[in-house]
Design a protein around this motif. Structure first.
Motif, PDB file in Angstrom:
ATOM      1  N   GLY A   1      -4.728  -3.307   4.033  1.00 27.70           N
ATOM      2  CA  GLY A   1      -3.689  -4.088   3.386  1.00 27.70           C
ATOM      3  C   GLY A   1      -4.260  -5.319   2.697  1.00 27.70           C
ATOM      4  N   PRO A   2      -3.386  -6.193   2.197  1.00 25.91           N
ATOM      5  CA  PRO A   2      -3.820  -7.366   1.437  1.00 25.91           C
ATOM      6  C   PRO A   2      -4.153  -8.552   2.332  1.00 25.91           C
ATOM      7  CG  PRO A   2      -1.445  -7.336   1.545  1.00 25.91           C
ATOM      8  CD  PRO A   2      -1.915  -6.105   2.292  1.00 25.91           C
ATOM      9  N   VAL A   3      -4.697  -9.605   1.732  1.00 25.70           N
ATOM     10  CA  VAL A   3      -4.786 -10.891   2.425  1.00 25.70           C
ATOM     11  C   VAL A   3      -3.352 -11.351   2.679  1.00 25.70           C
ATOM     12  CG1 VAL A   3      -5.564 -13.277   2.289  1.00 25.70           C
ATOM     13  CG2 VAL A   3      -6.968 -11.437   1.291  1.00 25.70           C
ATOM     14  N   LEU A   4      -3.077 -11.777   3.907  1.00 24.79           N
ATOM     15  CA  LEU A   4      -1.707 -12.062   4.325  1.00 24.79           C
ATOM     16  C   LEU A   4      -1.276 -13.491   3.974  1.00 24.79           C
ATOM     17  CD1 LEU A   4      -1.941 -10.286   7.776  1.00 24.79           C
ATOM     18  CD2 LEU A   4      -0.727  -9.461   5.752  1.00 24.79           C
ATOM     19  N   PRO A   5       0.029 -13.731   3.908  1.00 29.15           N
ATOM     20  CA  PRO A   5       0.538 -15.066   3.581  1.00 29.15           C
ATOM     21  C   PRO A   5       0.599 -16.011   4.780  1.00 29.15           C
ATOM     22  CG  PRO A   5       2.369 -13.564   3.823  1.00 29.15           C
ATOM     23  CD  PRO A   5       1.114 -12.730   3.969  1.00 29.15           C
ATOM     24  N   GLY A   6       0.020 -15.606   5.898  1.00 26.13           N
ATOM     25  CA  GLY A   6       0.049 -16.439   7.089  1.00 26.13           C
ATOM     26  C   GLY A   6      -0.897 -15.889   8.142  1.00 26.13           C
ATOM     27  N   PHE A   7      -0.715 -16.362   9.382  1.00 29.10           N
ATOM     28  CA  PHE A   7      -1.599 -16.022  10.491  1.00 29.10           C
ATOM     29  C   PHE A   7      -1.075 -14.789  11.237  1.00 29.10           C
ATOM     30  CE2 PHE A   7      -2.011 -20.602   9.826  1.00 29.10           C
ATOM     31  CZ  PHE A   7      -3.394 -20.769   9.803  1.00 29.10           C
ATOM     32  N   PRO A   8      -1.753 -13.633  11.109  1.00 30.16           N
ATOM     33  CA  PRO A   8      -1.291 -12.463  11.855  1.00 30.16           C
ATOM     34  C   PRO A   8      -1.560 -12.625  13.344  1.00 30.16           C
ATOM     35  CG  PRO A   8      -3.397 -11.973  10.827  1.00 30.16           C
ATOM     36  CD  PRO A   8      -2.979 -13.348  10.347  1.00 30.16           C
ATOM     37  N   ASP A   9      -0.655 -12.146  14.152  1.00 30.32           N
ATOM     38  CA  ASP A   9      -0.816 -12.213  15.606  1.00 30.32           C
ATOM     39  C   ASP A   9      -0.841 -10.788  16.147  1.00 30.32           C
ATOM     40  OD1 ASP A   9      -0.226 -12.927  18.540  1.00 30.32           O
ATOM     41  OD2 ASP A   9      -0.278 -14.899  17.625  1.00 30.32           O
ATOM     42  N   ASN A  10       0.053 -10.446  17.056  1.00 31.18           N
ATOM     43  CA  ASN A  10       0.047  -9.083  17.589  1.00 31.18           C
ATOM     44  C   ASN A  10       0.491  -8.090  16.529  1.00 31.18           C
ATOM     45  OD1 ASN A  10      -0.742 -10.064  20.045  1.00 31.18           O
ATOM     46  ND2 ASN A  10       1.254  -9.852  21.020  1.00 31.18           N
ATOM     47  N   ILE A  11      -0.054  -6.880  16.623  1.00 32.89           N
ATOM     48  CA  ILE A  11       0.366  -5.783  15.763  1.00 32.89           C
ATOM     49  C   ILE A  11       0.589  -4.572  16.645  1.00 32.89           C
ATOM     50  CG2 ILE A  11      -0.915  -6.735  13.814  1.00 32.89           C
ATOM     51  CD1 ILE A  11      -3.035  -4.641  14.179  1.00 32.89           C
ATOM     52  N   SER A  12       1.338  -3.599  16.154  1.00 35.55           N
ATOM     53  CA  SER A  12       1.600  -2.399  16.938  1.00 35.55           C
ATOM     54  C   SER A  12       1.945  -1.252  16.002  1.00 35.55           C
ATOM     55  CB  SER A  12       2.741  -2.624  17.940  1.00 35.55           C
ATOM     56  OG  SER A  12       3.962  -2.877  17.254  1.00 35.55           O
ATOM     57  N   THR A  13       1.782  -0.040  16.487  1.00 37.66           N
ATOM     58  CA  THR A  13       2.166   1.140  15.727  1.00 37.66           C
ATOM     59  C   THR A  13       3.573   1.528  16.128  1.00 37.66           C
ATOM     60  OG1 THR A  13      -0.125   1.885  15.674  1.00 37.66           O
ATOM     61  CG2 THR A  13       1.560   3.517  15.158  1.00 37.66           C
ATOM     62  N   GLY A  14       4.459   1.599  15.145  1.00 39.91           N
ATOM     63  CA  GLY A  14       5.835   1.926  15.434  1.00 39.91           C
ATOM     64  C   GLY A  14       6.057   3.412  15.604  1.00 39.91           C
ATOM     65  N   GLU A  15       7.225   3.767  16.092  1.00 41.08           N
ATOM     66  CA  GLU A  15       7.589   5.179  16.182  1.00 41.08           C
ATOM     67  C   GLU A  15       7.633   5.825  14.802  1.00 41.08           C
ATOM     68  OE1 GLU A  15      10.245   5.340  20.288  1.00 41.08           O
ATOM     69  OE2 GLU A  15      11.265   5.445  18.346  1.00 41.08           O
ATOM     70  N   ASP A  16       7.790   4.999  13.758  1.00 42.52           N
ATOM     71  CA  ASP A  16       7.803   5.506  12.390  1.00 42.52           C
ATOM     72  C   ASP A  16       6.400   5.723  11.827  1.00 42.52           C
ATOM     73  OD1 ASP A  16       6.968   2.872  12.118  1.00 42.52           O
ATOM     74  OD2 ASP A  16       8.696   2.234  10.912  1.00 42.52           O
ATOM     75  N   GLY A  17       5.355   5.412  12.620  1.00 38.22           N
ATOM     76  CA  GLY A  17       3.980   5.588  12.186  1.00 38.22           C
ATOM     77  C   GLY A  17       3.423   4.422  11.406  1.00 38.22           C
ATOM     78  N   ASN A  18       4.258   3.440  11.087  1.00 42.77           N
ATOM     79  CA  ASN A  18       3.792   2.259  10.365  1.00 42.77           C
ATOM     80  C   ASN A  18       3.108   1.271  11.298  1.00 42.77           C
ATOM     81  OD1 ASN A  18       4.811   3.036   7.795  1.00 42.77           O
ATOM     82  ND2 ASN A  18       6.864   2.360   8.393  1.00 42.77           N
ATOM     83  N   ILE A  19       2.230   0.446  10.735  1.00 35.76           N
ATOM     84  CA  ILE A  19       1.595  -0.637  11.480  1.00 35.76           C
ATOM     85  C   ILE A  19       2.448  -1.887  11.289  1.00 35.76           C
ATOM     86  CG2 ILE A  19      -0.499  -2.004  11.808  1.00 35.76           C
ATOM     87  CD1 ILE A  19      -0.863   0.988  12.406  1.00 35.76           C
TER      88      ILE A  19
END
Length: 337
Positions: free
Chosen positions: A218-236
């Motif tokens: 993905g791109p450089v983000l507009p802020g500070f990323p913290d936790n991430i997870s994989t959804g049931e929809d397959g998206n991050i």
């Protein structure tokens, strides 16, 4: 706890990448937790939301009644929480390391050191179907009470590890500016890690022809990323805990002594996270699918996110609440295509 000194290094922040037009969280609801600091959230099959608290407890909250029950007391600071395929939970405890917590509260330490050096900031994890665990150690210098020091100093020491089912630890990435959230692709072909201090996500390929390479996700983000997870929809799904701080971005490429002065200031005078709700979701190709932004009097600084069915659950490092909103229709599609 003694405040560590900083030795700031110069770094030029990259400009944020293109983004979609944020939508407001739909039908946002806030639930009171039985303590502060609901940093991550996990939804059980019975609908209860599991979260860790600043006092070391791991609790399950009934989203209907608001009642809660204690699962365990780690004696540390539980952060990331994941289901373990054999039952119970994988917990990243900032003080104690990588833990397995049973449904009845029993605790087993899975990893608390690497090559003789103890972890001081175990943060987030993702678990494969066979029990392999991918997890982060945010910093080798700054513990959780002084997390801001890592961002101010910007001498990256964060790491991403793999723990095999036989207990073997493998270092997958190091030199990360505050290693944070971890998510495993639904087909387990890659793992994504958040680099909070660089406003970035990275992908490590685990299988197929691309096994081994590391690339931006993905791109450089507009802020500070913290936790991430994989959804049931397959998206991050990605929490952006706070927008980028203008003062910090100005100071990072300048003479390091300026950030030493900022670190010496009282806490109230230093950069602070903004009380914002900001959630992104990316498809497996790193394209923005959802961009949600909003505010609520009782919830902000979202640090944990979990998409289950038609709902998006959130936790916060600084709040005594959890929150949930309805899965939005696709927003931001095409922003990076």
């Amino acid at each position: 706890m003694t405040k560590p000194q900083v030795r700031p290094a110069r770094w030029t922040p990259p400009p944020a990448g293109p983004a979609g037009t944020p939508v407001k969280p739909s039908n946002l609801r806030v639930r009171t937790a039985p303590g502060d600091g609901t940093e991550d959230v996990l939804v059980r099959d019975d609908g209860h939301v599991v979260t860790g608290l600043a006092d070391g407890r791991i609790v399950a909250i009934d989203p209907v009644t608001g009642g809660s029950s204690e699962i365990a007391q780690t004696g540390g600071r539980p952060l990331g929480i994941e289901h373990h395929p054999a039952g119970g939970y994988v917990v990243c405890d900032a003080h104690r390391g990588l833990l397995h917590v049973g449904e009845e509260g029993g605790i087993e330490v899975l990893a608390d050191s690497f090559e003789g050096a103890r972890f001081i900031f175990c943060n987030n994890a993702a678990v494969a179907a066979d029990g392999t665990i991918y997890f982060t150690d945010s910093s080798t210098k700054f513990e959780i009470d002084h997390w801001l020091g890592d961002l101010i100093e910007h001498r990256p020491t964060g790491r991403l590890f793999r723990r095999d089912i036989d207990g073997t630890l493998t270092l997958l990435m190091d030199g990360l500016a505050f290693a944070n959230g971890v998510a495993l692709a639904s087909d387990e072909s890659f793992v994504v890690v958040a680099e909070t201090g660089a406003y970035m996500l990275h992908r490590v390929w685990l299988s197929g022809r691309q096994t081994g390479p590391i690339e931006p996700f993905g791109p450089v983000l507009p802020g500070f990323p913290d936790n991430i997870s994989t959804g049931e929809d397959g998206n991050i799904w990605v929490t952006i805990a706070s927008p980028r701080d203008k003062l910090l971005d100005v100071l990072l490429p300048k003479t390091p002594v300026l950030r030493s002065i900022v670190w010496a200031l009282p806490a109230w005078a230093q950069p602070h996270a903004k009380k914002l709700i900001r959630i992104h979701a990316y498809d497996v190709d790193g394209h923005l699918v959802h961009d949600v932004a909003g505010r609520h009097d009782r919830f902000g600084m979202a640090t944990g996110v979990r998409q289950v069915g038609g709902q998006i659950w959130m936790g916060s490092l600084e709040q005594p609440t959890i929150a949930v909103f309805d899965l939005p229709s696709a927003s931001g599609l095409g922003a990076h295509r």
